[in-house]
Design an enzyme around this catalytic site. Structure first.
Site, PDB file in Angstrom:
ATOM      1  N   ASP A 171       3.946  35.299  24.690  1.00 43.15           N
ATOM      2  CA  ASP A 171       3.798  34.183  25.613  1.00 43.15           C
ATOM      3  C   ASP A 171       2.768  33.200  25.068  1.00 43.15           C
ATOM      4  OD1 ASP A 171       4.124  33.111  28.543  1.00 43.15           O
ATOM      5  OD2 ASP A 171       1.964  33.160  28.166  1.00 43.15           O
ATOM      6  N   LYS A 200       5.202  26.891  27.305  1.00 44.70           N
ATOM      7  CA  LYS A 200       5.060  26.141  28.550  1.00 44.70           C
ATOM      8  C   LYS A 200       4.567  24.725  28.255  1.00 44.70           C
ATOM      9  CE  LYS A 200       2.167  29.489  29.981  1.00 44.70           C
ATOM     10  NZ  LYS A 200       2.459  30.687  29.166  1.00 44.70           N
ATOM     11  N   HIS A 218       4.118  24.661  33.256  1.00 44.64           N
ATOM     12  CA  HIS A 218       2.892  25.461  33.308  1.00 44.64           C
ATOM     13  C   HIS A 218       2.152  25.331  34.632  1.00 44.64           C
ATOM     14  CE1 HIS A 218      -0.461  27.073  30.423  1.00 44.64           C
ATOM     15  NE2 HIS A 218      -0.472  27.696  31.568  1.00 44.64           N
ATOM     16  N   TYR A 248      -2.493  26.253  25.083  1.00 44.35           N
ATOM     17  CA  TYR A 248      -3.254  27.302  24.395  1.00 44.35           C
ATOM     18  C   TYR A 248      -3.580  26.954  22.943  1.00 44.35           C
ATOM     19  CZ  TYR A 248      -1.372  30.219  28.216  1.00 44.35           C
ATOM     20  OH  TYR A 248      -1.001  30.750  29.429  1.00 44.35           O
TER      21      TYR A 248
END
Length: 290
Positions: free
Chosen positions: A47, A77, A110, A52
């Site tokens: 994931d 996302k 997200h 990120y």
């Protein structure tokens, strides 16, 4: 479920492993080694997210593994500032470029709302969802879904979509089980995934969990993960060591009793650690806690 390779079948017929590996806060350097180690430890469901900044590192680890892309289940996302029809299409293209992949297994919105004053968030989410539906229809992504969406965020999508969300990622762990949101997802055939399944380690010293760890001869982390597994929720685990990565997989050889499950389900709800999509909306990427 007997191992992390066992799968659920989502509402669109796509199979998804019952445990995933989260890449938040694993941007580069030694974090490339973490992703390599996770692959070596047997994880195939990863994931990530544009927020990120781990997509490049993850893609590199997958390529260097020598394992076929089809053996992996890759989820990413789009962030708040990537919502919108055109913006979502462009964000998806950037994600594929960073991963150096031709398709995703899942692509998610997200976060449901933007900064304070984002009064047209419902329309933005619907425009975003329309883009995701087209990506799904084109075959560039196998399934589409949500992250941090509560029932009132999801409802207007369900009422206006022609492809339903197949998953929703939520903060879930003993002490913060979000029963209403989980029940809503189950009633609408949306598979729930749990980020921060250990409560960012805040649960590791909880007396009830320590008692159960002793009773079942497992670690507190394994109790938390087994609890989610028995609820049909997919935990997204994180670790930097091979030992912990293996420990997190060692949850398939025992079962928590119905009475103990009830106690865990009804622990005081006082360990919420993340942001709230209605009342603590992150204004900048750097402010996001998950």
């Amino acid at each position: 479920m007997k191992s992390i390779r066992d799968c659920y079948t989502l509402s669109n017929g796509v199979t998804i492993p019952c445990m995933g590996f989260g890449t938040y806060n694993a941007k580069g350097g030694d974090n490339l080694a973490i992703n390599r180690t996770a692959i070596e430890a047997g994880y195939r469901y990863f994931d990530t997210a544009s927020l990120y900044e781990t997509e490049r590192v993850l893609g590199q680890a997958v390529r260097e593994s020598g394992i076929a892309r089809e053996e992996f289940f890759i989820v990413s996302k789009l962030w708040i500032d990537e919502r919108g029809y055109r913006e979502a299409k462009e964000a998806f293209a950037r994600t594929l470029e960073r991963l150096q992949m031709d398709y995703l297994d899942l692509y998610l919105i997200h976060w449901p709302r933007g900064e304070e004053g984002d009064t047209d968030w419902k329309e933005k989410d619907l425009d975003t969802w329309r883009a995701l539906e087209e990506l799904c229809e084109s075959g560039k992504v196998k399934g589409i879904g949500l992250s941090n969406f509560l029932p009132h965020h999801t409802e207007h999508i369900l009422k206006n979509c022609h492809i339903k969300p197949v998953v929703d990622q939520l903060e879930i762990h003993p002490g913060y089980t979000q029963e209403a949101a989980v029940r809503y997802c189950m009633e609408n055939d949306i598979r729930v995934q749990a980020w921060s399944p250990l409560g960012r380690s805040a649960m590791l010293d909880h007396p009830i969990l320590k008692e159960y760890a002793a009773t079942y001869k497992k670690t507190v982390a394994q109790i938390c993960l087994r609890f989610l597994l028995q609820k049909g929720i997919i935990p997204l685990v994180k670790s930097s060591s091979m030992e912990r990565m293996k420990q997190n997989q060692d949850i398939f050889d025992f079962e928590i009793t119905p009475e103990d499950m009830s106690i865990l389900n009804n622990m005081p709800q006082n360990t919420w650690l993340g942001e709230h999509p209605d009342f603590a909306i992150p204004k900048k990427r750097s402010n996001f806690a998950q």
